[in-house]
Design a protein around this motif. Structure first.
Motif, short mmCIF file in Angstrom:
data_model
loop_
_atom_site.label_atom_id
_atom_site.label_comp_id
_atom_site.label_asym_id
_atom_site.label_seq_id
_atom_site.Cartn_x
_atom_site.Cartn_y
_atom_site.Cartn_z
N ALA A 507 0.85 -1.19 0.00
CA ALA A 507 0.00 0.00 0.00
C ALA A 507 0.88 1.23 0.00
O ALA A 507 2.03 1.21 0.47
CB ALA A 507 -0.92 0.01 1.21
N VAL A 508 0.36 2.33 -0.55
CA VAL A 508 1.05 3.61 -0.55
C VAL A 508 0.08 4.68 -0.06
O VAL A 508 -1.11 4.63 -0.38
CB VAL A 508 1.60 3.93 -1.97
CG1 VAL A 508 0.48 4.07 -2.98
CG2 VAL A 508 2.45 5.19 -1.94
N VAL A 509 0.59 5.62 0.73
CA VAL A 509 -0.26 6.61 1.39
C VAL A 509 0.40 7.97 1.32
O VAL A 509 1.62 8.09 1.48
CB VAL A 509 -0.52 6.22 2.87
CG1 VAL A 509 -1.30 7.32 3.58
CG2 VAL A 509 -1.27 4.91 2.95
N ILE A 510 -0.41 9.02 1.08
CA ILE A 510 0.04 10.41 1.21
C ILE A 510 -0.31 10.87 2.62
O ILE A 510 -1.47 10.83 3.03
CB ILE A 510 -0.62 11.31 0.17
CG1 ILE A 510 -0.23 10.86 -1.24
CG2 ILE A 510 -0.21 12.76 0.39
CD1 ILE A 510 -0.92 11.66 -2.34
N THR A 511 0.68 11.29 3.41
CA THR A 511 0.45 11.69 4.79
C THR A 511 -0.13 13.10 4.86
O THR A 511 -0.16 13.83 3.86
CB THR A 511 1.76 11.64 5.58
OG1 THR A 511 2.66 12.61 5.03
CG2 THR A 511 2.40 10.26 5.48
N MET A 512 -0.56 13.49 6.05
CA MET A 512 -1.12 14.83 6.24
C MET A 512 -0.05 15.91 6.09
O MET A 512 -0.38 17.07 5.83
CB MET A 512 -1.78 14.92 7.62
CG MET A 512 -3.07 14.12 7.72
SD MET A 512 -3.95 14.39 9.27
CE MET A 512 -2.92 13.46 10.40
N ASP A 513 1.24 15.55 6.26
CA ASP A 513 2.30 16.53 6.02
C ASP A 513 2.92 16.35 4.64
O ASP A 513 4.07 16.71 4.40
CB ASP A 513 3.38 16.46 7.11
CG ASP A 513 3.86 15.03 7.36
OD1 ASP A 513 3.46 14.13 6.60
OD2 ASP A 513 4.65 14.82 8.29
#
Length: 790
Positions: A507-513
């Motif tokens: 899985a790949v995720v864009i963080t809040m920062d």
């Protein structure tokens, strides 16, 4: 008294006022200043194991044993004691000068011995050392004198005579004891030579022989693949080589036939006609013979070793411009690889002139790529080449465009040379490649292949690794190309626009920062693919297939800023490439076969994420509508949320009692009830401690990440990274810099700048680090750091 007894007493006796003597009733050999050189049993053991036919001077042996001790010069006051022996009143002038030179050489050699590695002059290794010092004695013929003397001394029967004898020393005795050391110095000259002899039996490694070793032939395909200008050509050539059946060619061995029937052919001598052909009537037989339809037997022929000379002829005229020209050169390169063991020459054919090229070197391939000609056909150049090559070994392959309506002039030129042309490869703009056998009046299709047009443009420039922060003031782990610890799930909120399930396990995720994190499976933490995305906006995802398996594609569009950015990340080596399309705002609709598809100004387009380019297409293939609701978010949450929280900030960091570290209400605990696991526990300090408050600072290349620094009076500092790491840096460099994962409710991992790592395998990424126990790491690193702050 026997001769052996006399020699034994003389050999083991110590002269009066000499540099060594026997004490403790003959059990200890000591130096003149009273320091012990060795015990009698040790000396007997060493001498009895030497493979020397002649006994070495005992004084020389004892001096070498002195040099085997650490700090021997101060321990024995060796130079002072030896130089005293050089000023005896009974020496004449020449003996005084000779004694000083002997002592100087002996002292230099003893320094050389003491400088050897410890393993070369301690314990049983002293036997090999003594053997090397008195090496020349092994060449002296005679009885085993040394063994007989040692055996006689070991019985103890001559002890009274040996230890009661006190003859004065003289120059001859000093010369006998020191001369072998001077000879050893002349032989070995330095510590390295002596070390080499002890290890290998040679004074120096053998010199490199002056032999011209032929270089291994360069791998042309690998060389082309490594260059962005030719990597597409190399990939297509590999596909052509795999798809086309490059035929083997054997020269005729003459008319010397043997064995059975090899084949049936439409050419041959009349006496080889099939019997069935003779059943035809005369008119039919003549017609079949005239049209090359009659069948002949072809028998096996004797092999020949005459080398074959291949000529690969590449059409570069107008009709081959563009994609066919690349396919034609790729086919020539594939044919050259298939005929690597044979002689081969390449030619480019313009309208009127051929030009020779080298198909087996990169410069030759680049030169061939530059060749284009505005002529309509290559017939004249083709005839010129074949007219200039008339050896029976010459064989020809023509590579040209597939043309249903060829030029009449080309057909006329081809008619005159058709019998000599062995093979023909035809390419077209759709990626079709066909290979024909063209001997005689008819051509026979051997094989065909279809090359995917998109294959040429899937891979663009090499991917780059995330930027390495090079600043000595920043934590050591941030300055590494590959960080040794996995990232914890910090500042993450899984939403369809911000997360993507790459596979069953990834899985790949864009963080809040605005960082891009990748989880390869549920058993490990995250890898930071991109430290900071340049814009925020609407996200479109894709994953590579086939040759591009393992790639993750991300298009970000910001409507307000009118900007589109493409990220292509390789999860195999954790590199990425960024392409900025500027104010180009295509309407992305789908993803298929490693390409994004959409609309731009009423035109359908395909976007190549590897190159950051787009092209107008007539019709797009079936693709997945990536703006539809995405499934698999529950699986992503299970993978990303590992059942722990992360400390992102703190007001105060303090040490309590000289052995405890607190971050606000969290204490770093080594719990022996849980296999000595290290974890952050919610606890309050039970007594006052030494504390420091946060000072925020910004890293220019990572403005989205917040860092807080906590300083102590001795110059030590602790840095809290909002991504979930704590860095401990000692002000006196007594303890290597330490990194601790800030995960709560889960065992954590730690790393030190000297390459040690400990803790939960979930967070340990670097397989090169040395793994030690949590208890050892805590006591050797963390506890020492806390105590240094006191």
């Amino acid at each position: 008294m026997s001769e052996l007894t006399r020699k034994c007493i003389s050999y083991f006796s110590a002269p009066r006022h000499y540099f060594w003597q026997w004490t403790e009733n003959g059990t200890v050999a000591e130096f003149a200043n009273g320091r012990t050189i060795c015990y009698r049993e040790d000396l007997v053991f060493l001498l009895s194991n030497l493979q020397l036919k002649q006994a070495p001077p005992l004084g020389a042996v004892l001096l070498v044993l002195c040099a085997c001790k650490d700090g021997y010069e101060g321990l024995f006051e060796l130079e002072t004691q030896l130089y005293k022996l050089g000023y005896d009143k009974d020496y004449n002038e020449g003996e005084h000068i000779a004694a000083k030179e002997l002592i100087r050489s002996a002292i230099m050699f003893l320094k050389l011995v003491n400088a050897l590695p410890v393993n070369d002059h301690t314990g049983i290794k002293r036997i090999e050392l003594l053997q090397a010092v008195f090496h020349e004695d092994t060449e002296v013929a005679g009885d085993d004198e040394l063994k007989m003397l040692v055996n006689a001394f070991a019985t103890g029967q001559q002890d009274d005579s040996i230890f009661g004898r006190q003859d004065p020393y003289n120059f001859r005795r000093l010369q006998a004891d020191l001369a072998p050391l001077g000879a050893a110095l002349a032989r070995y000259r330095n510590t390295e030579m002596l070390h080499n002899w002890l290890r290998t039996g040679m004074l120096a490694p053998p010199e490199k022989p002056e032999i011209d070793i032929p270089e291994e032939p360069a791998d042309l395909m690998a060389e082309l693949n490594a260059d962005v200008k030719t990597e597409g050509l190399a990939r297509v050539a590999r596909q052509v080589l795999a798809a086309l059946n490059i035929p083997m060619h054997f020269n005729s061995g003459g008319n010397n036939e043997f064995g059975g029937i090899a084949d049936i052919t439409n050419r041959g001598d009349y006496d080889k006609l099939l019997l069935s052909e003779l059943a035809q009537d005369d008119v039919s037989l003549m017609a079949r013979l005239a049209n090359n339809e009659a069948l002949f037997l072809q028998r096996e022929r004797l092999p020949t070793h005459t080398p074959t000379q291949w000529h690969v002829l590449i059409d570069t005229t107008l009709k081959t411009w563009g994609t066919p020209r690349v396919f034609a050169l790729a086919a020539a390169l594939a044919f050259s690889e298939g005929k690597r063991s044979e002689q081969l020459q390449g030619w480019t054919l313009g309208q009127s002139d051929p030009e020779m090229i080298d198909l087996r070197s990169k410069p030759g391939i680049l030169k061939a790529l530059e060749k284009i000609d505005a002529g309509l056909h290559c017939g004249i150049a083709l005839k010129k080449v074949m007219a200039s090559q008339i050896d029976e070994r010459d064989h020809f392959l023509l590579i040209t465009i597939a043309d249903d309506q060829p030029e009449r002039a080309f057909l006329m030129a081809l008619d005159g040379i058709r019998d000599r042309l062995d093979y023909r490869i035809e390419v077209d703009r759709d990626g079709h490649i066909k290979m024909y056998e063209t001997r005689g009046q008819h051509r026979r299709l051997l094989t065909t292949a279809l090359i995917d047009m998109n294959y040429l443009v899937h891979k663009g420039a090499p991917h780059k690794r995330p930027e390495v922060v090079n600043n000595d003031s920043l934590p050591a782990m941030m300055q590494l190309e590959q960080q040794p610890l996995y990232f914890p799930a910090s500042k993450i909120k899984v939403k369809p626009q911000k997360a993507f399930k790459t596979s069953e396990e990834g899985a790949v995720v864009i963080t809040m920062d605005e960082r891009l994190l990748f989880w390869k499976d549920q058993e490990h933490g995250a890898i930071e693919l991109v430290k900071q995305l340049v814009i925020d906006g609407t996200n479109f995802w894709g994953t590579g297939t086939g040759e591009c398996a393992g790639f993750i594609y991300l298009i970000i569009q910001n409507q307000q800023k009118k900007r589109t950015v493409i990220y292509t990340a390789d999860t195999h080596d954790n590199t990425y490439m960024q392409h900025d399309l500027g104010d180009l705002m295509p309407n992305i609709r789908g993803f298929s076969n490693n390409l994004f598809y959409g609309w731009l100004n009423s035109h359908q387009i395909a976007i190549n994420p590897h190159r950051g380019t787009h092209e107008i297409i007539d019709r797009s293939p079936a693709y997945a509508y990536i703006n539809a609701p995405r499934t698999g978010m529950q699986k992503v949450k299970q993978m990303v949320y590992g059942g722990y929280s992360v400390i992102n900030s703190a007001k105060i960091i303090k040490t309590v009692g000289g052995n405890k570290l607190f971050i606000d209400q969290y204490e770093l605990v080594l719990d022996d009830r849980q296999n000595n696991a290290l974890y952050w526990a919610t606890r309050r300090p039970d007594q006052p401690g030494i504390e420091s408050k946060a000072e925020s600072f910004i890293v220019k290349t990572m403005q989205n990440v917040k860092f807080a620094r906590y300083r102590w009076r001795d110059g030590s500092e602790i840095v809290l990274d909002s991504r979930g790491f704590l860095y401990l840096k000692n002000g006196h460099a007594e303890v290597p810099e330490i990194t601790i994962v800030l995960a709560v409710s889960k065992p954590v991992a730690c790393w030190s700048a000297d390459g040690k790592v400990c803790g939960s395998p979930y967070f340990i990424r670097d397989g090169k680090s040395q793994v030690i126990s949590e208890a050892d790491f805590y006591n050797q690193y963390i506890l020492k750091f806390i105590q240094s702050l006191q």
